[in-house]
Design an enzyme around this catalytic site. Structure first.
Site, mmCIF file in Angstrom:
data_model
loop_
_atom_site.group_PDB
_atom_site.id
_atom_site.type_symbol
_atom_site.label_atom_id
_atom_site.label_comp_id
_atom_site.label_asym_id
_atom_site.label_seq_id
_atom_site.Cartn_x
_atom_site.Cartn_y
_atom_site.Cartn_z
ATOM 1 N N HIS A 182 -13.694 3.947 -8.298
ATOM 2 C CA HIS A 182 -14.285 3.240 -9.430
ATOM 3 C C HIS A 182 -13.662 3.692 -10.745
ATOM 4 O O HIS A 182 -13.560 2.924 -11.698
ATOM 5 C CB HIS A 182 -15.810 3.452 -9.448
ATOM 6 C CG HIS A 182 -16.516 2.466 -8.573
ATOM 7 N ND1 HIS A 182 -17.436 2.812 -7.628
ATOM 8 C CD2 HIS A 182 -16.406 1.122 -8.500
ATOM 9 C CE1 HIS A 182 -17.866 1.722 -7.018
ATOM 10 N NE2 HIS A 182 -17.257 0.696 -7.529
ATOM 11 N N ARG A 228 -14.737 -12.119 -1.751
ATOM 12 C CA ARG A 228 -14.814 -11.320 -0.524
ATOM 13 C C ARG A 228 -16.225 -10.733 -0.404
ATOM 14 O O ARG A 228 -16.774 -10.271 -1.412
ATOM 15 C CB ARG A 228 -13.784 -10.203 -0.555
ATOM 16 C CG ARG A 228 -12.336 -10.678 -0.522
ATOM 17 C CD ARG A 228 -11.386 -9.491 -0.491
ATOM 18 N NE ARG A 228 -10.026 -9.848 -0.155
ATOM 19 C CZ ARG A 228 -9.037 -9.991 -1.047
ATOM 20 N NH1 ARG A 228 -9.280 -9.822 -2.325
ATOM 21 N NH2 ARG A 228 -7.813 -10.297 -0.648
ATOM 22 N N ARG A 271 -16.302 -16.236 0.889
ATOM 23 C CA ARG A 271 -15.701 -16.066 2.215
ATOM 24 C C ARG A 271 -16.682 -15.323 3.109
ATOM 25 O O ARG A 271 -17.258 -14.313 2.702
ATOM 26 C CB ARG A 271 -14.394 -15.282 2.118
ATOM 27 C CG ARG A 271 -13.761 -15.118 3.501
ATOM 28 C CD ARG A 271 -12.436 -14.437 3.435
ATOM 29 N NE ARG A 271 -12.560 -13.022 3.186
ATOM 30 C CZ ARG A 271 -11.511 -12.197 3.043
ATOM 31 N NH1 ARG A 271 -10.286 -12.688 3.098
ATOM 32 N NH2 ARG A 271 -11.678 -10.926 2.837
ATOM 33 N N GLU A 289 -4.355 -18.105 8.260
ATOM 34 C CA GLU A 289 -3.760 -16.765 8.319
ATOM 35 C C GLU A 289 -3.035 -16.546 9.653
ATOM 36 O O GLU A 289 -2.221 -15.641 9.780
ATOM 37 C CB GLU A 289 -4.861 -15.707 8.157
ATOM 38 C CG GLU A 289 -5.621 -15.870 6.847
ATOM 39 C CD GLU A 289 -6.766 -14.900 6.685
ATOM 40 O OE1 GLU A 289 -6.591 -13.892 5.996
ATOM 41 O OE2 GLU A 289 -7.850 -15.147 7.259
ATOM 42 N N ASN A 339 -1.430 -12.755 2.882
ATOM 43 C CA ASN A 339 -1.356 -11.331 3.253
ATOM 44 C C ASN A 339 -1.336 -11.190 4.770
ATOM 45 O O ASN A 339 -0.520 -10.466 5.341
ATOM 46 C CB ASN A 339 -2.559 -10.553 2.706
ATOM 47 C CG ASN A 339 -2.708 -10.687 1.207
ATOM 48 O OD1 ASN A 339 -1.759 -11.075 0.536
ATOM 49 N ND2 ASN A 339 -3.871 -10.386 0.690
ATOM 50 N N ASP A 340 -2.272 -11.914 5.413
ATOM 51 C CA ASP A 340 -2.309 -11.847 6.870
ATOM 52 C C ASP A 340 -1.270 -12.764 7.513
ATOM 53 O O ASP A 340 -0.645 -12.404 8.509
ATOM 54 C CB ASP A 340 -3.710 -12.215 7.383
ATOM 55 C CG ASP A 340 -4.629 -11.007 7.342
ATOM 56 O OD1 ASP A 340 -4.207 -9.937 7.815
ATOM 57 O OD2 ASP A 340 -5.753 -11.122 6.834
ATOM 58 N N ARG A 370 0.674 -5.188 7.693
ATOM 59 C CA ARG A 370 0.604 -5.235 6.231
ATOM 60 C C ARG A 370 0.327 -3.884 5.579
ATOM 61 O O ARG A 370 0.536 -3.717 4.390
ATOM 62 C CB ARG A 370 -0.446 -6.264 5.777
ATOM 63 C CG ARG A 370 -1.848 -5.962 6.243
ATOM 64 C CD ARG A 370 -2.804 -7.118 6.004
ATOM 65 N NE ARG A 370 -3.496 -7.006 4.737
ATOM 66 C CZ ARG A 370 -4.454 -7.847 4.338
ATOM 67 N NH1 ARG A 370 -4.813 -8.861 5.102
ATOM 68 N NH2 ARG A 370 -5.059 -7.683 3.199
ATOM 69 N N CYS A 376 -4.437 -17.788 -1.529
ATOM 70 C CA CYS A 376 -5.245 -16.718 -2.127
ATOM 71 C C CYS A 376 -4.714 -15.327 -1.764
ATOM 72 O O CYS A 376 -5.348 -14.334 -2.080
ATOM 73 C CB CYS A 376 -6.710 -16.868 -1.724
ATOM 74 S SG CYS A 376 -6.980 -16.711 0.040
HETATM 75 C C1 PEP Z 1 -5.058 -12.768 2.965
HETATM 76 O O1 PEP Z 1 -4.988 -12.383 4.129
HETATM 77 O O2 PEP Z 1 -4.090 -13.241 2.335
HETATM 78 C C2 PEP Z 1 -6.325 -12.668 2.220
HETATM 79 C C3 PEP Z 1 -6.446 -13.147 0.994
HETATM 80 O O3 PEP Z 1 -7.352 -12.017 2.815
HETATM 81 P P1 PEP Z 1 -7.475 -10.412 2.871
HETATM 82 O O4 PEP Z 1 -6.398 -9.832 2.027
HETATM 83 O O5 PEP Z 1 -8.855 -10.104 2.397
HETATM 84 O O6 PEP Z 1 -7.291 -10.154 4.350
HETATM 85 MG MG MG Z 2 -6.781 -12.008 5.282
#
Ligand code: PEP
Ligand code: MG
Length: 584
Positions: free
Chosen positions: A196, A303, A338, A440, A463-464, A474, A511
């Protein structure tokens, strides 16, 4: 001679100033016995200390809310909430009663128990919550021992402009006090990017490097320091070259910030007149607040995992309360919630999913919607909370890690059940709440045509998607070099997703992190993306690139690149697209 120390780059910015070392007084927590007749008095002593700590933090949070904003103040409020945590309080009092020991010791025993649980988790963000508990416990222990207490600011000047403060660690509350005194930058030996204190340093705009080992031993009081919060480096006694380089960087940064401020209220429209939607990713009130301040069109990814990390599975009412306060903070812009995405990189022992721990490859195992479809009670509790939130403002529901149409059918079936349960309780909800799916899984990406008729929108979680498409974990630094958004296979996959979504008339957002990385903005625009969702701190930077891009030219360059892939692949792609903007 210049000494360079490195740590976690937690808050960007350059600070140049004098070094001030904070002297901390580690409390020596000892155990002593108390008599049976002293137990109630000891418990009262403990409660008084908690109350004194609460008063101190609330007063500080009030000042921060007034001077900086709700988001920053709420980070301090998190510690106030932890102080009131009934589990910590009850178990400490029980320990005093059972063991006939002093309050400091009872508290220490609870802390060690909690920390051992947090340490077993393999998620850095969740582990950081353990640091918060330790800081809160230390505050109470200091209140129990006012005389021996740690008073880090006693010998510190009131004005700290041009001063860099070096400490073994800093709590969010202490950082807020340093901010009030105008501190130039901070360096700590402990604490990481998810703490934090780190988040607050970013909100305050204080350049910060954390986790710098032996900083207090290696740096000297009064010497000149240069801190690069973006690189995570501190230079002591910098030579002339470093000095002038960073003065130059400071000038450029000031100019860059000014140029971003100038477009804050302007539309995100490209040079050829296309209006692009820029949304924010968020999970804490501070990010929601920032999203509004920076003019986000909505929250493209909210999230919810944080709700599941607080002692017991969150009740429908608790979740609804969180969503309701987010909706209120957002003042009418849409909120995309989500559903639970635990598992893999977001694992926790907390829900006791023994299946999770058994699987050899968690990223390919029971995670996100797969987990929710296994534990339907848990899932439906969340779906009911989301549905009820949809009666309070514009809410969309987003399902992570979808793979097949069958899964969407099951989610929709459970949503119908959740609606019936709410009808039976005469609870309101939006019957048309849009349901979206995160893309994803590469097979889902290639099956957009099949999935689209069952969804109202898609959001590409790059990201995934990248980790699965490139078979590169990742969070594994050893394969980080393979995790490349410009890989021709990834670029083709993204092109396919946006094309097919467009053909199926289903809106698509990205995203993942690439949406907020300005070096990829033009590539995504060239691929046809019209809706980005990113960390709110990146909104203005991305908007600036959008406003400086001619999309048809970028598209033409991308088409040429696709047609000449044998020579121009990989890292040249971004350059090809950037160069296209200079041509007549
Ligand atoms: C992603 O996978 O791109 C995503 C936005 O979800 P997270 O990073 O929470 O897995
Ligand atoms: Mg993800």
């Amino acid at each position: 001679m210049t000494l360079a120390l490195t740590g976690h780059a937690v808050a960007r910015g350059i600070a140049i100033g004098r070094c001030h070392l904070v002297e901390r007084n580690e409390l020596d927590i000892g155990e002593y016995r108390i008599g049976v007749d002293e137990v109630e008095r000891e418990i009262q002593r403990y409660r008084n200390a908690v109350e004194a700590a609460r008063r101190q933090l609330e007063e500080l949070a009030g000042r921060v809310i007034q001077n900086v904003g709700i988001g920053a103040g709420e980070i301090i409020q998190t510690h106030v909430l932890m102080l009131g945590d009934s589990k910590l309080q009850d178990s400490t009092e029980q320990h005093i009663r059972r063991e006939f020991c002093n309050a400091e010791w009872a508290l220490q025993m609870q802390l060690e128990q909690i920390l051992s649980e947090f340490r077993s988790l393999d998620d850095a963000y969740i582990r950081s919550r353990g640091e918060d508990v330790a800081q809160v416990v230390r505050l109470i222990q200091n209140k129990l021992n006012e005389e021996a207490a740690d008073k880090p600011f006693e010998n510190m000047p009131d004005r700290l402009a041009d001063t860099l403060v070096i400490s073994s660690e800093l709590t969010p509350g202490e950082l807020a006090i340093l901010h009030e005194r105008g501190v130039g930058g901070i360096v700590t030996e402990h604490g990481g990017p998810h703490s934090h204190t780190a988040i607050l340093a970013s909100s305050f705009g204080i350049p910060a490097v954390m986790g710098v080992r032996r900083a207090q031993a290696l740096l000297r009081e009064g010497e000149t320091l240069v801190l690069d919060g973006g690189l995570g480096v501190v230079y002591a006694d910098p030579d002339e070259a470093i000095h002038s380089h960073y003065h130059q960087v400071q000038r450029i940064t000031r100019r860059f910030k000014k140029s971003l401020e100038a477009i804050r209220d302007l539309p995100a429209s490209s040079l050829d007149g296309q209006l692009i939607s820029l949304q924010a990713n968020a999970e804490r009130p501070a990010e929601l607040q920032l999203a509004r301040e920076q003019g986000a069109n909505g929250i493209g990814l909210y999230r919810t995992e944080f709700l599941y990390l607080q002692g017991a599975p969150p009740e429908e009412e608790d979740q609804l309360a969180e969503f309701a306060s987010a909706i209120e903070l957002l003042g009418g812009i849409p909120l995309t919630i989500r559903t639970l995405d635990l598992g893999a990189d977001k694992s926790t022992d907390y829900l006791d999913f023994s299946q999770l721990r058994r699987c050899t490859n968690p990223a390919l195992g029971l995670r996100a919607v797969r987990l929710c479809l296994r534990d339907t009670d848990l899932f439906k509790t969340q779906l009911r909370a989301i549905l009820r939130a949809s009666a309070l403002g514009p809410v969309r529901c987003l399902i992570p890690m979808l793979t097949s149409v069958q899964e969407i059918r099951m989610v929709r079936f459970l949503l119908d059940e959740a609606r019936e349960e709410l009808d039976a309780r005469s609870m309101a909800y939006d019957p048309d709440m849009p349901i979206g799916g995160m893309i994803e899984v590469p097979a889902a990406a290639l099956a957009i045509i099949e999935l689209a008729p069952h969804l109202d929108f898609i959001s590409v979680g790059t990201n995934d998607l990248l980790q699965y498409a490139l078979a590169a974990d990742r969070v594994d630094e050893q394969v980080a070099h393979l995790y490349d958004p410009q890989h021709p296979g990834v670029v083709r996959l993204l092109r396919y997703i946006f094309r097919e979504a467009n053909a199926s008339r289903i809106p698509a957002t990205v995203c993942g992190e690439v949406a907020g990385d300005r070096q990829y903005t033009r590539l995504l625009l060239a691929l046809g993306l019209k809706d980005f969702s990113m960390h709110p701190g990146r909104l203005l930077e991305v908007k600036q690139v959008v406003r400086e891009t001619d999309i048809p030219k970028a598209k033409a360059a991308l088409t040429r690149w696709f047609n000449t892939t044998s020579t121009e692949t990989g890292s040249s792609l971004l350059k090809v697209i950037d160069d296209s903007q200079r041509s007549g």
